[in-house]
Design an enzyme around this catalytic site. Structure first.
Site, PDB file in Angstrom:
ATOM      1  N   SER A 130       4.189  -1.193  -7.483  1.00  0.00           N
ATOM      2  CA  SER A 130       2.785  -1.626  -6.632  1.00  0.00           C
ATOM      3  C   SER A 130       2.029  -0.708  -7.003  1.00  0.00           C
ATOM      4  O   SER A 130       1.866   0.643  -8.298  1.00  0.00           O
ATOM      5  CB  SER A 130       3.653   0.294  -5.467  1.00  0.00           C
ATOM      6  N   TYR A 155       7.469   8.702  -2.941  1.00  0.00           N
ATOM      7  CA  TYR A 155       7.915   7.485  -2.843  1.00  0.00           C
ATOM      8  C   TYR A 155       7.312   6.295  -3.692  1.00  0.00           C
ATOM      9  O   TYR A 155       7.475   5.887  -4.750  1.00  0.00           O
ATOM     10  CB  TYR A 155       7.538   6.757  -2.041  1.00  0.00           C
ATOM     11  N   LYS A 159       8.386   4.896  -7.971  1.00  0.00           N
ATOM     12  CA  LYS A 159       7.707   3.569  -8.403  1.00  0.00           C
ATOM     13  C   LYS A 159       7.739   3.710 -10.055  1.00  0.00           C
ATOM     14  O   LYS A 159       7.839   2.653 -10.883  1.00  0.00           O
ATOM     15  CB  LYS A 159       6.711   2.947  -8.107  1.00  0.00           C
TER      16      LYS A 159
HETATM   17  P1  NAD Z   1      11.220  -3.902   2.841  1.00  0.00           P
HETATM   18  O1  NAD Z   1      11.567  -3.072   3.648  1.00  0.00           O
HETATM   19  O2  NAD Z   1      10.622  -5.847   4.552  1.00  0.00           O
HETATM   20  O3  NAD Z   1      12.382  -5.115   2.126  1.00  0.00           O
HETATM   21  C1  NAD Z   1      13.249  -4.360   1.843  1.00  0.00           C
HETATM   22  C2  NAD Z   1      14.496  -4.479   2.219  1.00  0.00           C
HETATM   23  O4  NAD Z   1      15.138  -4.359   1.149  1.00  0.00           O
HETATM   24  C3  NAD Z   1      14.943  -4.431   3.338  1.00  0.00           C
HETATM   25  O5  NAD Z   1      15.168  -5.812   3.631  1.00  0.00           O
HETATM   26  C4  NAD Z   1      15.861  -3.638   3.313  1.00  0.00           C
HETATM   27  O6  NAD Z   1      16.874  -3.794   4.090  1.00  0.00           O
HETATM   28  C5  NAD Z   1      16.538  -3.677   1.577  1.00  0.00           C
HETATM   29  N1  NAD Z   1      16.834  -2.547   1.288  1.00  0.00           N
HETATM   30  C6  NAD Z   1      16.604  -1.078   0.980  1.00  0.00           C
HETATM   31  N2  NAD Z   1      17.922  -0.289   0.122  1.00  0.00           N
HETATM   32  C7  NAD Z   1      18.321  -1.176  -0.500  1.00  0.00           C
HETATM   33  C8  NAD Z   1      19.398  -1.194  -1.194  1.00  0.00           C
HETATM   34  N3  NAD Z   1      19.654   0.762  -1.201  1.00  0.00           N
HETATM   35  N4  NAD Z   1      20.113  -2.094  -1.118  1.00  0.00           N
HETATM   36  C9  NAD Z   1      20.700  -3.479  -0.657  1.00  0.00           C
HETATM   37  N5  NAD Z   1      19.046  -3.569   0.134  1.00  0.00           N
HETATM   38  C10 NAD Z   1      18.127  -2.205   0.398  1.00  0.00           C
HETATM   39  O7  NAD Z   1       9.949  -3.850   2.198  1.00  0.00           O
HETATM   40  P2  NAD Z   1       8.855  -4.954   1.453  1.00  0.00           P
HETATM   41  O8  NAD Z   1       7.721  -4.781   2.023  1.00  0.00           O
HETATM   42  O9  NAD Z   1       9.284  -5.881   1.869  1.00  0.00           O
HETATM   43  O10 NAD Z   1       9.350  -4.410  -0.600  1.00  0.00           O
HETATM   44  C11 NAD Z   1       9.604  -5.100  -0.864  1.00  0.00           C
HETATM   45  C12 NAD Z   1       9.452  -3.905  -2.481  1.00  0.00           C
HETATM   46  O11 NAD Z   1       8.392  -3.992  -2.449  1.00  0.00           O
HETATM   47  C13 NAD Z   1      10.328  -2.923  -2.156  1.00  0.00           C
HETATM   48  O12 NAD Z   1      10.273  -2.371  -3.341  1.00  0.00           O
HETATM   49  C14 NAD Z   1       9.083  -1.769  -1.923  1.00  0.00           C
HETATM   50  O13 NAD Z   1       8.870  -0.349  -2.152  1.00  0.00           O
HETATM   51  C15 NAD Z   1       7.884  -2.555  -2.850  1.00  0.00           C
HETATM   52  N6  NAD Z   1       6.539  -2.909  -2.153  1.00  0.00           N
HETATM   53  C16 NAD Z   1       5.654  -3.119  -1.010  1.00  0.00           C
HETATM   54  C17 NAD Z   1       4.406  -3.543  -0.851  1.00  0.00           C
HETATM   55  C18 NAD Z   1       4.224  -3.239   1.234  1.00  0.00           C
HETATM   56  O14 NAD Z   1       3.099  -3.243   1.303  1.00  0.00           O
HETATM   57  N7  NAD Z   1       5.081  -3.904   1.319  1.00  0.00           N
HETATM   58  C19 NAD Z   1       3.562  -2.515  -1.802  1.00  0.00           C
HETATM   59  C20 NAD Z   1       4.431  -2.280  -3.145  1.00  0.00           C
HETATM   60  C21 NAD Z   1       5.173  -2.126  -3.159  1.00  0.00           C
HETATM   61  C1  UD1 Z   2       0.204   2.418   1.554  1.00  0.00           C
HETATM   62  C2  UD1 Z   2       0.865   2.994   0.748  1.00  0.00           C
HETATM   63  C3  UD1 Z   2       1.021   2.737  -0.468  1.00  0.00           C
HETATM   64  C4  UD1 Z   2       1.978   1.254  -0.219  1.00  0.00           C
HETATM   65  C5  UD1 Z   2       1.412   0.660   0.239  1.00  0.00           C
HETATM   66  C6  UD1 Z   2       1.389  -0.473   0.973  1.00  0.00           C
HETATM   67  C7  UD1 Z   2      -0.204   5.390   2.234  1.00  0.00           C
HETATM   68  C8  UD1 Z   2      -1.319   6.228   0.906  1.00  0.00           C
HETATM   69  N1  UD1 Z   2      -0.229   4.543   0.437  1.00  0.00           N
HETATM   70  O1  UD1 Z   2      -1.237   2.334   0.673  1.00  0.00           O
HETATM   71  O2  UD1 Z   2       1.698   4.398  -1.333  1.00  0.00           O
HETATM   72  O3  UD1 Z   2       1.750   1.044  -1.442  1.00  0.00           O
HETATM   73  O4  UD1 Z   2       0.719   1.670   1.406  1.00  0.00           O
HETATM   74  O5  UD1 Z   2       2.662  -0.448   1.585  1.00  0.00           O
HETATM   75  O6  UD1 Z   2       0.948   5.571   2.578  1.00  0.00           O
HETATM   76  N2  UD1 Z   2      -5.479   2.201   8.291  1.00  0.00           N
HETATM   77  C9  UD1 Z   2      -6.089   2.952   9.397  1.00  0.00           C
HETATM   78  N3  UD1 Z   2      -5.345   3.451  10.073  1.00  0.00           N
HETATM   79  C10 UD1 Z   2      -4.743   2.558  10.195  1.00  0.00           C
HETATM   80  C11 UD1 Z   2      -3.405   2.209   9.467  1.00  0.00           C
HETATM   81  C12 UD1 Z   2      -4.097   2.622   7.779  1.00  0.00           C
HETATM   82  O7  UD1 Z   2      -7.419   3.108   9.227  1.00  0.00           O
HETATM   83  O8  UD1 Z   2      -3.675   3.006  11.085  1.00  0.00           O
HETATM   84  C13 UD1 Z   2      -6.325   2.850   6.935  1.00  0.00           C
HETATM   85  C14 UD1 Z   2      -5.839   3.520   5.855  1.00  0.00           C
HETATM   86  O9  UD1 Z   2      -7.057   4.605   5.880  1.00  0.00           O
HETATM   87  C15 UD1 Z   2      -6.248   2.453   4.225  1.00  0.00           C
HETATM   88  C16 UD1 Z   2      -6.000   1.087   4.960  1.00  0.00           C
HETATM   89  O10 UD1 Z   2      -6.261   1.165   6.113  1.00  0.00           O
HETATM   90  O11 UD1 Z   2      -7.526   2.708   4.110  1.00  0.00           O
HETATM   91  C17 UD1 Z   2      -5.207   0.763   4.549  1.00  0.00           C
HETATM   92  O12 UD1 Z   2      -3.752   1.015   4.994  1.00  0.00           O
HETATM   93  P1  UD1 Z   2      -2.000   0.904   4.743  1.00  0.00           P
HETATM   94  O13 UD1 Z   2      -1.976  -0.205   5.193  1.00  0.00           O
HETATM   95  O14 UD1 Z   2      -1.390   2.291   5.172  1.00  0.00           O
HETATM   96  O15 UD1 Z   2      -2.269   0.721   3.094  1.00  0.00           O
HETATM   97  P2  UD1 Z   2      -2.851   1.480   1.988  1.00  0.00           P
HETATM   98  O16 UD1 Z   2      -2.621   2.850   2.401  1.00  0.00           O
HETATM   99  O17 UD1 Z   2      -3.353   1.138   1.141  1.00  0.00           O
END
Ligand code: NAD
Ligand code: UD1
Length: 339
Positions: A130, A155, A159
């Site tokens: 991330s 969290y 990572k």
């Molecule tokens: P998500 O929660 O939708 O998907 C994760 C999946 O993993 C879920 O289906 C959950 O049931 C499964 N899971 C969790 N722990 C497990 C385990 N121990 N064994 C088997 N399954 C397990 O999340 P996502 O948004 O699809 O994210 C996927 C990956 O990307 C994560 O590692 C997350 O940290 C990373 N990531 C996500 C974002 C985002 O904004 N969505 C941003 C940066 C990084």
């Molecule tokens: C968050 C996580 C980051 C993670 C990413 C994707 C935090 C501090 N960081 O990032 O670690 O990788 O999600 O899952 O939580 N906002 C509002 N109102 C809301 C929600 C968000 O104004 O109800 C604003 C936030 O202040 C920010 C932007 O929207 O400026 C995006 O927020 P969000 O979607 O939560 O993502 P990040 O904070 O960038």
């Protein structure tokens, strides 16, 4: 076959679809802690338009990536060539309250997978990292060689620690091919409206919150701060369509096959949008239903964060192609279908 841990989750399910569409065979392992078994049939429904799916080319195991015996069984029963490790817990606020659960789930699953991979001689690994590993970067855009580690929550630290573990594993065994993908802010949903982001309870992230306001499930959006050093005072992020992100994984798997060693790529668009830019774009799509109130800053938030994604373009041949309107349209479509 490619093993997708967390393959029924938000990013994993979109990646499963794009890998299957690209002709790859896929095995998903998911413990359903943040997803639903119905996603399996939805993936099938989407992909059957391009390809017939059978147990030989698409399988789902329900279980935990920390379970050595189960992961070993999956490797015994399937010819796994690469692993994409999506499984993990991802809520920043929750990680502050439950740090041990986060370290246990995210780190142990990674170590377990790598151990089983070594046992079976499988050395191709893609990790979901991330942009959070960069903390508050000193300048924008963010390049892959910027310093990492100044993370402010458990969290984010999982990572960062996993990235360091992967560097150590590669240093000890250069036959590994490891790609670390640092995602910026994934939003949007599949065009079909069948799969998308569906968080339990009240969403923490911006886009799912907006979608629930637009569909009347929540009353208004709280905009966290309008006094940031940005063009309209609200926080700026690099929002990337989840389908573009999924396609980045297809390119990464291709890269693994070229014996790439250890590589790190930002997956973002290189463009930053503010919270109000997103609200305005969404309102054009949904007819102005997103009401908002400006409130105080959310602790831990940074003012601005966007990627330089040139390295992924140059080395993976990948660029994000979907625009903000499409991200809002597909999010709204998914939310309406899942009302
Ligand atoms: P998500 O929660 O939708 O998907 C994760 C999946 O993993 C879920 O289906 C959950 O049931 C499964 N899971 C969790 N722990 C497990 C385990 N121990 N064994 C088997 N399954 C397990 O999340 P996502 O948004 O699809 O994210 C996927 C990956 O990307 C994560 O590692 C997350 O940290 C990373 N990531 C996500 C974002 C985002 O904004 N969505 C941003 C940066 C990084
Ligand atoms: C968050 C996580 C980051 C993670 C990413 C994707 C935090 C501090 N960081 O990032 O670690 O990788 O999600 O899952 O939580 N906002 C509002 N109102 C809301 C929600 C968000 O104004 O109800 C604003 C936030 O202040 C920010 C932007 O929207 O400026 C995006 O927020 P969000 O979607 O939560 O993502 P990040 O904070 O960038």
């Amino acid at each position: 076959m490619i093993l997708l841990t967390g393959g029924l989750g938000y990013i994993g399910s979109h990646t499963a679809v794009e890998l299957l569409n690209a002709g790859e065979d896929v095995v998903c392992l998911d413990n359903l802690s943040n997803s639903d078994i119905s996603v399996k049939d939805k993936i099938k429904q989407i992909v059957c338009k391009t390809r017939e799916l059978t147990d030989d080319n698409f399988k789902v195991y329900i279980g935990d990536a920390r379970d050595y015996k189960l992961v070993d069984k999956i490797f015994c029963e399937n010819k796994i060539s690469s692993v994409i490790h999506f499984a993990g817990l991802k809520a920043v606020g929750e990680s502050v309250k439950l740090p041990l659960e986060y370290y246990d789930n995210n780190l142990i699953s990674t170590i377990n997978l790598l151990e089983v991979m070594k046992k079976h001689g499988v050395k191709n690994f893609v990790f979901s990292s991330s942009a959070t590993v960069y903390g508050a970067a000193k300048s924008m855009p963010i390049y892959e060689n910027f310093e990492t580690g100044a993370v402010t929550n458990p969290y984010g630290r999982t990572k960062y620690f996993i990235e360091e573990i992967l560097k150590d594993v590669y240093a000890s065994d250069k036959s590994f091919n490891i790609i670390i993908l640092r995602y910026f802010n994934p939003i949007g949903a599949h065009d079909s409206g069948l799969i998308g982001e569906n968080p339990n309870g009240i969403p923490n992230n911006l886009m799912p919150y907006i979608s629930r306001v637009a569909t009347g499930k929540l009353e208004y959006l709280s905009v966290f701060g309008d006094d940031y050093n940005t063009h309209d005072g609200t926080g700026v992020r690099d929002y990337i369509h989840v389908v573009d992100l999924a396609l980045g994984h297809v390119k990464a798997v291709k890269k693994l096959k070229s014996k790439c060693g250890l590589k790190i790529y930002n997956l973002g668009t290189g463009v930053g949008y503010s919270v109000l830019d997103i609200v305005n774009a969404y309102n054009k799509v949904c007819g102005g239903k997103v009401k908002y109130k400006i409130v105080g800053r959310r602790p831990g938030d940074i003012d601005i964060c966007y990627a330089n994604a040139d390295k992924a373009k140059k080395e993976l041949g990948w660029v994000a192609e979907r625009n903000l309107e499409n991200m809002c349209k597909t999010s709204y479509n998914f939310e309406k279908k899942n009302k």
